[in-house]
Write an enzyme that holds these catalytic residues in place. Structure first.
Site, PDB file in Angstrom:
ATOM      1  N   GLY A   1       0.860  -1.177   0.000  1.00 25.83           N
ATOM      2  CA  GLY A   1       0.000   0.000   0.000  1.00 25.83           C
ATOM      3  C   GLY A   1       0.894   1.223   0.000  1.00 25.83           C
ATOM      4  N   SER A   2       1.107   1.782   1.171  1.00 24.38           N
ATOM      5  CA  SER A   2       2.031   2.913   1.282  1.00 24.38           C
ATOM      6  C   SER A   2       3.440   2.514   0.856  1.00 24.38           C
ATOM      7  CB  SER A   2       2.061   3.424   2.722  1.00 24.38           C
ATOM      8  OG  SER A   2       0.791   3.923   3.076  1.00 24.38           O
TER       9      SER A   2
ATOM     10  N   GLU B   1      -4.279   7.258  -2.491  1.00 28.74           N
ATOM     11  CA  GLU B   1      -3.171   7.929  -3.183  1.00 28.74           C
ATOM     12  C   GLU B   1      -2.138   8.458  -2.197  1.00 28.74           C
ATOM     13  OE1 GLU B   1      -5.689   9.317  -6.973  1.00 28.74           O
ATOM     14  OE2 GLU B   1      -3.639  10.055  -6.897  1.00 28.74           O
TER      15      GLU B   1
ATOM     16  N   GLY C   1     -28.033  18.215  12.061  1.00 27.21           N
ATOM     17  CA  GLY C   1     -28.522  17.497  13.238  1.00 27.21           C
ATOM     18  C   GLY C   1     -29.015  16.101  12.878  1.00 27.21           C
TER      19      GLY C   1
ATOM     20  N   THR D   1      -1.588   7.781   2.153  1.00 27.47           N
ATOM     21  CA  THR D   1      -2.301   8.243   3.347  1.00 27.47           C
ATOM     22  C   THR D   1      -1.764   9.621   3.748  1.00 27.47           C
ATOM     23  OG1 THR D   1      -0.675   7.311   4.842  1.00 27.47           O
ATOM     24  CG2 THR D   1      -2.511   5.876   4.222  1.00 27.47           C
TER      25      THR D   1
ATOM     26  N   ARG E   1      -2.035  13.866  -7.343  1.00 25.96           N
ATOM     27  CA  ARG E   1      -2.456  14.273  -5.997  1.00 25.96           C
ATOM     28  C   ARG E   1      -3.298  15.557  -5.966  1.00 25.96           C
ATOM     29  NH1 ARG E   1       2.640  12.108  -3.957  1.00 25.96           N
ATOM     30  NH2 ARG E   1       1.954  10.022  -3.451  1.00 25.96           N
TER      31      ARG E   1
END
Lengths: 261, 390
Positions: free
Chosen positions: B134-135, B367, B343, B369, B246
């Site tokens: 992932g990262s 894209e 509310g 964390t 990004r």
């Protein structure tokens, strides 16, 4: 195939208010839009052009600033635009307008089909389309909810008339007026918008069309609007309170009383 | 705030707003409920020429008209996101999938793929993530082994946006497992290639109109000419792609936040309690004021980065990360506050703000964390400081 679509710039009736004192439309500050029915006329023209090849030319008669609806039509997909504008055309009724637009179609020369919206939302006459046909001496198919085919120099279309559908075949050239049932108008495209901004739009005046001032504008208009007024609105109401039974009795008395009188 | 958009960028904004109002807003609740990809809406975007705004004219797009494509993508993504984060990410992920081809592929590859992506005849997706990558992109396990004039792909990609809906996939795979991240390469894989199939379709918390799916490669043979850039260039292609995309996530976040503010401000002007409109209460006023201010700051930062990219900047990794992290944190806060202002109604599905809150969350995650983004920003800052300041 060259299709001409006649469109109109109209006040956005959703925004129009009426001056109760003078009984006229308050046009100041009201945005002008492309007559909504004309979007369907344009879409029908685009669909047949996309299928059969050819071009769509959009035409409007109006003051110089009516050009904005032409650019809107080009953004949606029209290939060419033409503004019919001259002081001599001012004050035209539907007869003079259609006579002038017909002269423009004649000058264009190679138009196979003229399409208009069913009517404009400001005047609500539904006369200009049919009257263009009369002026050109072309056949007309009005209130078209569906164009079935265009082939072999003929158009086959469905007229949505009261109580049924009438299928009509006509030779081309012809004039067709379109209902909202016919299609879903496309949105403007980015390329269309970019083209619309840059497009040079020719303006034809009375000399270009070779018309006599007596047959255009106010002088060429047999009809006159005498007055415009809004029906008187009444906001009088009566308030009654009670049980449903009591209120039903009140209502019954009122209705029966009206019947008796 | 007036950002003095050019006439051409204003055209994009107007068209996208019209698509959003006429097509996305009426469909968003149903798409969300049914977890359904917005094929019809993508077709409308294609017909309106919105899919090619970041692609150069010679490959069928219109990027030159907007002075690049980054600002164009930002404006479009923001408008779609204002209506629905799920539809917007389907749009943005298409651009993400095309990005490796756009920035790193050969002219021959660009000519083969970009015109279809610009016109919308085909959609694209970018496939990097795996269950253990992932990262840490270095954890990629999908292999691409050279076999004559082909590569043979084996492995599974996970959480691929537009997976199953796209026809063109840009896939990052290992060509040299001994070199880690430097052994990664980028490939173009077309739908229908034998050995390439789709796996599990994810059931997500938010952005449910978007398709998120596994890609499975089992002895999938792809022509060697589908390699992008060169063997071992995959990590660089992926990082360039993400740096470039990004601001798109930032725009998505700005759009979602703006949509939530619009709803909250409208509701506050209509809802009456204690005999008066609730926007007459200072507690509500200050919340709305903070929301609006944060959104404007996020938008200004995002547009600045997009304009920097269009101006030809070479180094924008740090600011690109800043825009993403700031805008996504704003989106999470603003959507949460919007639910608060509505509310009990805000918590119900009859109002769109609970969906916006669910949609906003992912912008802090995907894209890269927001923690990874902060690491990127800090590392750039430390390098600049060591080099004697910026």
């Amino acid at each position: 195939m060259r299709i001409a679509v006649a469109v109109k710039q109209v006040p956005d009736t959703a925004e129009v208010r009426i001056d109760p004192e003078r009984g006229t439309l308050i046009r100041e500050g009201v945005p002008s839009i492309l007559n909504p029915f004309d979007e369907y006329a344009l879409e029908e023209a685009f669909r047949w052009r996309d299928e059969l090849g050819g071009t769509v030319v959009v035409i409007t008669m109006g003051p110089p600033w009516a050009e904005s609806v032409l650019r809107e039509a080009v953004a949606m997909g029209a290939d060419e635009a033409l503004l019919i504008s001259d002081r001599a055309f001012a004050g035209a009724d539907t007869w003079a307008t259609s006579h002038t637009l017909a002269a423009a179609v004649t000058k264009l020369g190679d138009v196979d089909l003229v399409i208009t919206g069913k009517q404009a939302i400001d005047g609500d006459t539904a006369q200009t389309g049919p009257s263009i046909a009369a002026s050109l001496d072309w056949p007309q198919i009005t209130f078209v909810g569906k164009v079935r085919s265009i082939e072999d120099g003929h158009i086959l279309a469905e007229r949505y008339v009261e109580g049924g559908i009438e299928v009509v075949r006509s030779s081309l050239p012809a004039v067709v007026t379109i209902l909202k049932d016919a299609n879903t108008p496309r949105l403007p495209s980015l390329r269309g918008k970019m083209k619309a901004r840059k497009l040079e739009i020719p303006t034809w005046g009375i000399d270009d069309l070779g018309l006599d001032p007596a047959e255009t504008g106010l002088d060429g208009s047999p009809t006159r609007v005498v007055t415009i007024s809004t029906p008187e609105t009444s906001s009088d109401g009566e308030m009654h309170r009670g049980t449903p039974e009591e209120l039903a009795a009140v209502l019954a008395d009122l209705l029966l009383g009206e019947e008796e009188s | 705030m007036d950002y003095y958009l050019s006439d051409e960028l204003t055209d994009i904004r107007d068209i996208c707003r019209e698509i959003a109002e006429k097509y996305i807003v009426p469909a968003r609740a149903e798409l969300d409920e049914e977890n359904r990809f917005p094929r019809e809406i993508m077709k409308v975007m294609a017909d309106s020429d919105i899919l090619g705004i970041y692609i150069p004219e010679e490959f069928g797009g219109t990027a030159e008209a907007f002075g690049g494509g980054a600002m164009a993508l930002s404006v479009a993504t923001e408008e779609f996101s204002r209506a629905c984060g799920g539809v917007a990410v389907s749009y943005a992920a298409n651009a993400l999938g095309a990005m490796p081809i756009l920035i790193s592929a050969s002219d021959e590859q660009k000519t083969r793929y970009l015109p279809d992506l610009a016109s919308g005849r085909k959609l694209a997706a970018f496939a990097l993530t795996e269950s253990e990558a992932g990262s840490d992109a270095g954890g990629v396990k999908t292999k691409a082994i050279k076999d004559g004039d082909h590569y043979i792909l084996n492995g599974t990609k996970q959480w691929i946006t537009n997976g199953g809906e796209a026809q063109v996939y840009t896939v990052i795979a290992l060509t040299d497992p001994s070199r880690g991240a430097r052994g990664l390469s980028a490939f173009i894989v077309e739908e229908g290639t034998p050995g390439f199939s789709y796996g599990k379709k994810e059931d997500k918390m938010g952005i449910r109109a978007s398709a998120t799916r596994e890609l499975i490669f089992e002895d999938c043979r792809i022509p060697a000419e589908n390699l992008i850039s060169g063997e071992g260039r995959g990590f660089i292609v992926a990082m360039k792609t993400l740096n470039r995309s990004r601001p798109g996530v930032a725009s998505q976040a700005v759009g979602i936040a703006q949509g939530a503010l619009d709803e909250a401000a409208k509701y506050a002007s209509q809802r009456r309690q204690f005999g008066q409109r609730i926007d007459s209460f200072q507690a509500i006023q200050f919340m709305l004021a903070d929301m609006a201010t944060q959104i404007e700051a996020a938008r200004a930062l995002t547009y600045s980065v997009a304009r920097m990219i269009d101006a030809g900047a070479k180094k924008y990794e740090k600011v690109s990360a800043m825009a993403k992290v700031f805008a996504s944190d704003v989106a999470m806060k603003v959507t949460t506050d919007a639910v608060q202002i509505l509310g009990g109604y805000g918590y119900m599905k009859e109002y769109p703000v609970e969906k916006m809150m669910r949609d906003a969350k992912i912008t802090q995650i995907y894209e890269g964390t927001n923690q990874i983004q902060r690491a990127v920003i800090a590392s750039a800052l430390i390098k600049e400081t060591a080099a004697g300041g910026n």
